[in-house]
Design an enzyme around this catalytic site. Structure first.
Site, short mmCIF file in Angstrom:
data_model
loop_
_atom_site.label_atom_id
_atom_site.label_comp_id
_atom_site.label_asym_id
_atom_site.label_seq_id
_atom_site.Cartn_x
_atom_site.Cartn_y
_atom_site.Cartn_z
N TRP A 113 0.88 -1.19 0.00
CA TRP A 113 0.00 0.00 0.00
C TRP A 113 0.91 1.24 0.00
O TRP A 113 1.82 1.33 0.85
CB TRP A 113 -0.86 -0.05 1.27
CG TRP A 113 -1.83 1.07 1.43
CD1 TRP A 113 -2.71 1.55 0.49
CD2 TRP A 113 -2.05 1.84 2.61
NE1 TRP A 113 -3.45 2.56 1.03
CE2 TRP A 113 -3.07 2.78 2.33
CE3 TRP A 113 -1.49 1.84 3.90
CZ2 TRP A 113 -3.54 3.68 3.27
CZ3 TRP A 113 -1.95 2.75 4.82
CH2 TRP A 113 -2.97 3.65 4.51
N ASP B 38 -0.79 -5.51 9.61
CA ASP B 38 -1.80 -4.58 9.14
C ASP B 38 -2.99 -5.41 8.68
O ASP B 38 -2.94 -6.08 7.65
CB ASP B 38 -1.21 -3.75 7.99
CG ASP B 38 -2.18 -2.67 7.52
OD1 ASP B 38 -3.27 -2.56 8.09
OD2 ASP B 38 -1.82 -1.94 6.57
N LYS C 166 -13.32 -1.40 5.50
CA LYS C 166 -13.89 -2.24 4.44
C LYS C 166 -14.88 -3.25 5.00
O LYS C 166 -15.93 -3.45 4.42
CB LYS C 166 -12.77 -3.01 3.70
CG LYS C 166 -11.44 -2.32 3.63
CD LYS C 166 -11.34 -1.27 2.56
CE LYS C 166 -10.09 -0.44 2.80
NZ LYS C 166 -9.68 0.38 1.71
C1 LMR Z 1 -6.77 1.73 -1.07
O1 LMR Z 1 -5.67 1.16 -1.00
O2 LMR Z 1 -7.29 2.01 -2.15
C2 LMR Z 1 -7.51 2.08 0.18
O3 LMR Z 1 -6.91 1.48 1.28
C3 LMR Z 1 -7.75 3.52 0.32
C4 LMR Z 1 -6.53 4.27 0.79
O4 LMR Z 1 -6.61 4.91 1.83
O5 LMR Z 1 -5.50 4.26 0.11
#
Ligand code: LMR
Length: 403
Positions: free
Chosen positions: A140, A221, A256
């Site tokens: 992420w 996480d 989510k």
């Molecule tokens: C994503 O990865 O699209 C979500 O977790 C939203 C975010 O905050 O990035």
């Protein structure tokens, strides 16, 4: 007396700040919104969408909100820990009954999973041990910045084999060769963002053994519990890890699985080496939270608490979550059948998959077909519908490798 107004300022406070690029993920939301094409497809930001393309408020959330509205008689402050009953009830869902009752584990409410990660980062920084945070990539995009903003050193190691569209576990483990005792290993609890791949039961066990033997501290996480295989199945690897190591951290998001995105509902649990060590850990978490956000927002956490307190609400929440999970898995199967290069997607989990395409292909899909995803080629599977899988794959096919 002169106020010095005639003297030019030597420097302005902010004149050393550089321009910043927009957040790559959030920018996709704006680009999609501005596109007038009726058949545009948004597989960008990670929100669950139903078969009609909506991100609905969950049934149990609506019911709990109605009860909250009718019954809440004060909005007075709660404290830096937020709604402690929420955190304790959520612990039974996330950690399971045994770990939730473990006196070495302490947790508080946080503003979303990002708040939990940031609080974890500040707590780790406050330890004074200056550990390195090891992050498997791709990940992420906000993971690195969260730890760097807390002045921690981040090192990355490979997680994914792009050619095979699969987790490369051996390389992931080999990448930890230089990790030192006390370093922190960031792990996605389930439904890896962006790849959708995850550790098998055996790989979790191997990681737990390695982490314990090397004295690494896992920071898990857990942002998608229940959207992969099921609530307990998605948490099983993490729970095994916690049982195997003396110290660990778990950052949790209800974005989510309760579809509470903008309400910012999360929690951070820390497993200390002993029950006595958990006391200063908790006190430090509270001090840090107080200076970061003082107190977390209440509404979403109160809703989750009401759902988990009420057997009927909880049952309905679990049922709707299972429906969401099934829809995602049906779309995964449809994508997997539609093209050999997409076959691995059928066996992966959660909202995301990383397509084997480059940035140019992402740009072409955007301009020619109104298909929106971040440049890295990550798609939010739930952004598709049964009837958009075929046009989506047709637009994608010229950019996919031949298998
Ligand atoms: C994503 O990865 O699209 C979500 O977790 C939203 C975010 O905050 O990035």
């Amino acid at each position: 007396m002169t106020l010095g107004l005639d003297r030019p300022l030597a420097t302005a406070l902010f004149d050393s700040l550089d321009r910043q690029p927009p957040d790559a993920l959030l920018a996709v939301i704006g680009l999609h919104r501005a596109d007038p094409r009726p058949d545009k497809i948004d597989v960008g930001v990670g929100v669950y969408r139903d078969a009609a393309g909506a991100t609905p408020v969950m049934r149990a959330v609506k019911a709990a909100e109605a009860r909250l509205l009718a019954g809440q008689d004060s909005k007075s402050y709660l404290g830096a820990e937020g709604d402690q009953r929420y955190t304790d009830l959520l612990a039974t869902v996330a950690l399971g009954d045994t770990l939730a009752a473990d006196p070495r584990i302490t947790g508080i409410q946080t503003p979303g999973g990002t708040g939990a990660l940031r609080l974890a980062a500040e707590l780790i920084a406050r330890s004074g041990k200056a550990p390195t945070i090891w992050i498997g990539t791709p990940t992420w995009p906000n993971h690195g910045p969260i730890f760097r903003e807390a002045d921690l050193t981040v090192r990355t190691h490979a997680y994914f084999d792009t050619a095979c569209s699969d987790l490369d576990f051996d390389t992931f483990v080999a990448g930890l060769a230089e990790a030192r005792t006390g370093d922190v290993l960031l792990l996605h609890g389930c439904c890896h963002n962006p790849t959708g791949t995850g550790f098998s039961t055996e790989q979790w066990q191997t990681l737990a053994t390695l982490t314990a033997a090397r004295g690494l501290i896992p920071l898990i996480d857990l942002a998608y519990q229940g959207l992969g295989r099921g609530l307990d199945e998605d948490a099983a690897g993490m729970r095994g890890m916690l049982a195997a190591v003396p110290e660990a951290l778990v950052a949790y998001s209800c974005d989510k699985n309760f579809a509470l995105y903008r309400e910012r509902v999360g929690a951070l649990w820390v497993q200390a080496a002993t029950p006595a060590a958990a006391i200063p850990v908790r006190e430090t978490m509270l001090v840090l939270a107080r200076s970061l956000w003082s107190m977390p927002p209440d509404h979403g956490a109160a809703v989750v608490r009401l759902i988990l307190e009420d057997a009927e609400f909880a049952l309905d929440w679990r049922a709707e979550l299972a429906e969401m999970c099934a829809r995602i898995n049906d779309l995964r199967a449809a994508l997997g059948r539609a093209h050999p290069a997409l076959a691995p997607i059928a066996g992966q989990q959660g909202l995301f998959a990383l397509l084997p395409i480059d940035r140019d292909a992402v740009a072409t899909l955007r301009t020619l077909h109104g298909i929106y995803m971040p440049d890295a080629g990550r798609i939010n599977i739930a952004g598709l519908r049964v009837d958009t899988v075929a046009p989506f794959v047709a637009a994608l096919t010229p950019h996919l490798p031949h298998c």
